[in-house]
Design a protein around this motif. Structure first.
Motif, PDB file in Angstrom:
ATOM      1  N   ARG A 141       2.787  40.953 -29.635  1.00  0.00           N
ATOM      2  CA  ARG A 141       2.012  39.706 -30.321  1.00  0.00           C
ATOM      3  C   ARG A 141       3.056  39.372 -31.635  1.00  0.00           C
ATOM      4  NH1 ARG A 141      -4.103  39.222 -31.640  1.00  0.00           N
ATOM      5  NH2 ARG A 141      -3.524  40.834 -32.956  1.00  0.00           N
ATOM      6  N   MET A 143       2.759  36.035 -34.409  1.00  0.00           N
ATOM      7  CA  MET A 143       2.016  34.777 -34.729  1.00  0.00           C
ATOM      8  C   MET A 143       2.290  34.224 -36.280  1.00  0.00           C
ATOM      9  SD  MET A 143      -1.317  37.432 -35.196  1.00  0.00           S
ATOM     10  CE  MET A 143      -2.309  36.324 -36.331  1.00  0.00           C
ATOM     11  N   ASP A 144       2.921  34.879 -36.919  1.00  0.00           N
ATOM     12  CA  ASP A 144       3.290  34.389 -38.323  1.00  0.00           C
ATOM     13  C   ASP A 144       4.818  34.880 -38.957  1.00  0.00           C
ATOM     14  OD1 ASP A 144       2.556  36.960 -38.970  1.00  0.00           O
ATOM     15  OD2 ASP A 144       0.806  36.676 -40.001  1.00  0.00           O
ATOM     16  N   SER A 146       5.359  37.794 -40.134  1.00  0.00           N
ATOM     17  CA  SER A 146       5.226  39.088 -40.998  1.00  0.00           C
ATOM     18  C   SER A 146       5.978  40.416 -40.595  1.00  0.00           C
ATOM     19  CB  SER A 146       3.639  39.251 -41.068  1.00  0.00           C
ATOM     20  OG  SER A 146       3.108  39.626 -39.918  1.00  0.00           O
ATOM     21  N   GLU A 147       6.194  40.325 -39.533  1.00  0.00           N
ATOM     22  CA  GLU A 147       6.617  41.830 -38.863  1.00  0.00           C
ATOM     23  C   GLU A 147       8.135  41.770 -38.457  1.00  0.00           C
ATOM     24  OE1 GLU A 147       4.759  44.534 -39.028  1.00  0.00           O
ATOM     25  OE2 GLU A 147       6.839  45.498 -38.962  1.00  0.00           O
ATOM     26  N   ASN A 162       1.308  45.983 -36.540  1.00  0.00           N
ATOM     27  CA  ASN A 162      -0.010  46.000 -37.056  1.00  0.00           C
ATOM     28  C   ASN A 162      -0.997  45.545 -35.584  1.00  0.00           C
ATOM     29  OD1 ASN A 162      -2.869  45.497 -37.792  1.00  0.00           O
ATOM     30  ND2 ASN A 162      -1.916  44.958 -39.850  1.00  0.00           N
ATOM     31  N   SER A 164      -3.740  44.245 -35.534  1.00  0.00           N
ATOM     32  CA  SER A 164      -4.617  43.222 -35.712  1.00  0.00           C
ATOM     33  C   SER A 164      -3.600  41.910 -36.189  1.00  0.00           C
ATOM     34  CB  SER A 164      -5.296  43.454 -37.215  1.00  0.00           C
ATOM     35  OG  SER A 164      -5.941  44.544 -36.995  1.00  0.00           O
ATOM     36  N   SER A 165      -2.150  42.229 -36.246  1.00  0.00           N
ATOM     37  CA  SER A 165      -1.399  40.829 -36.224  1.00  0.00           C
ATOM     38  C   SER A 165       0.001  41.017 -35.464  1.00  0.00           C
ATOM     39  CB  SER A 165      -1.066  40.698 -37.721  1.00  0.00           C
ATOM     40  OG  SER A 165      -0.699  41.820 -38.283  1.00  0.00           O
ATOM     41  N   GLU A 166       1.042  41.426 -35.986  1.00  0.00           N
ATOM     42  CA  GLU A 166       2.192  41.174 -35.171  1.00  0.00           C
ATOM     43  C   GLU A 166       2.567  42.733 -34.723  1.00  0.00           C
ATOM     44  OE1 GLU A 166       4.516  37.234 -35.864  1.00  0.00           O
ATOM     45  OE2 GLU A 166       5.239  39.111 -37.033  1.00  0.00           O
TER      46      GLU A 166
END
Ligand SMILES: *[C@@H]1O[C@H](CO)[C@@H](O)[C@H](O)[C@H]1NC(C)=O
Ligand SMILES: *[C@@H]1O[C@H](CO)[C@@H](O)[C@H](O)[C@H]1NC(C)=O
Length: 312
Positions: A141, A143-144, A146-147, A162, A164-166
């Motif tokens: 994934r 999405m922003d 961040s990773e 993570n 819950s995010s990337e």
């Protein structure tokens, strides 16, 4: 798990016992002129070779299992540290998110503990429950931004980010997961106008580490995105520190800045650099790439998701 390790360790011991029994049984006192004895010795020699061969292979397998266990533990402690919002499910850990949905039809999208066959420990995995009643196991994934996805072989093998995010769930995990059933892969890409496109594939499979996590798909099933993955079917995984692609002169992961099943080099790479607002310039298309035939040449998507459910 302790039991499993002990059993694995016992196997070579059992073979050593067998080996010594065979050595003792070897008739050394007879004359070599005895034909039946010669035949018997040849037979014993062959068995000895087989046993030694088997022992070596067992040792190798044991080393690999140990390595895997270390990887699993590291993954659990280092990577998926966000375990605050895990949904509980009664009974043994499900093999994938599809099983979560089957056992709990009203389960909502979120993080569940999943343990595919061959995997030592259950891991927190993001499950997407759709309106059609399927449970998708999400393995990638964006999405922003961040990773950091520009990473080495080891990170791509064991997974990072993570849930819950990337994140990238890890090639080891993907291998174990896709060995279980015939999986449908759904790729979801979202552009900077928040338009979402999907592409479905049947028979998604990731081979073992020994075969450098080679990826195969059977067929493009359709969707409103282009087919930008069939080109990559049959390719091994390539990272900046492990060049398995078919391109001569360059390592595709180095110039496209992310690990992927590169060929020479790509029609897609969802693990590229995160570019705000989509279009970007430069020498290489190193963004989050899913080639549209009539789209701008260098376009990086805003969000992506790669997920699996068994074919049924
Ligand atoms: C993971 O991402 C979620 C959502 O963005 C965030 O709340 C959480 O703090 C993150 N956990 C870690 C360990 O970074
Ligand atoms: C593409 O198809 C998906 C699934 O049917 C749909 O949700 C989405 O809105 C479609 N995208 C566009 C741009 O029409």
């Amino acid at each position: 798990m302790r039991l499993r390790m002990n059993r694995t360790q016992l196997l070579p011991v059992a073979f050593l016992v067998l080996l010594s029994a065979i050595c003792k049984a070897r008739p050394a006192d007879r004359t070599p002129h005895d034909l039946s004895n010669t035949v018997y010795q040849v037979g014993t020699q062959t068995i000895l070779d087989l046993v030694v061969d088997k022992l070596n292979r067992l040792q190798q397998e044991m080393d690999e299992l140990k390595q895997q266990q270390i990887i699993t533990l590291e993954t659990r402690e280092g990577t998926y540290s966000d375990t605050t919002s895990i949904h509980r499910i009664v009974g043994p850990a499900p093999l994938d998110c599809h099983e979560v949905r089957r056992r709990e039809p009203r389960a909502v999208s979120g993080v569940y503990m999943i343990k595919p066959r061959g995997q030592f420990d259950a891991l927190p995995i993001y499950c997407e429950m759709d309106k059609e009643g399927y449970g998708w196991t999400v393995f990638q994934r964006r999405m922003d931004g961040s990773e950091d996805f520009n990473r080495h072989w080891r990170d791509y093998s064991r997974g990072f980010g993570n849930v819950s995010s990337e994140f990238w769930l890890g090639n080891e995990f993907l291998h174990h997961l896709t060995m279980q059933y015939n999986y449908i892969l759904r790729v979801e890409v979202t552009d900077w106008f928040n338009r979402k496109y999907i592409a479905d594939y049947s028979g998604f499979e990731v081979d073992s580490k020994r075969n450098d996590f080679r990826m195969t798909i059977e067929e493009f099933l359709g969707g409103n995105a282009t087919d930008a993955l069939t080109y990559h079917s049959g390719s091994k995984f390539t990272t900046t520190d492990k060049d398995n692609d078919d391109s001569e002169g360059v390592n595709c992961a180095v110039v496209h800045h992310g690990g992927w099943w590169f060929q020479a080099c790509d029609r897609s790479n969802l693990n590229g650099l995160y570019y705000q607002d989509g279009t970007y310039g430069g020498e290489w298309d190193d963004g989050i790439e899913w080639k549209e035939t009539d789209g701008p040449p260098f376009y990086s998507y805003k969000a992506t998701k790669m997920m699996l459910r068994p074919w049924e």
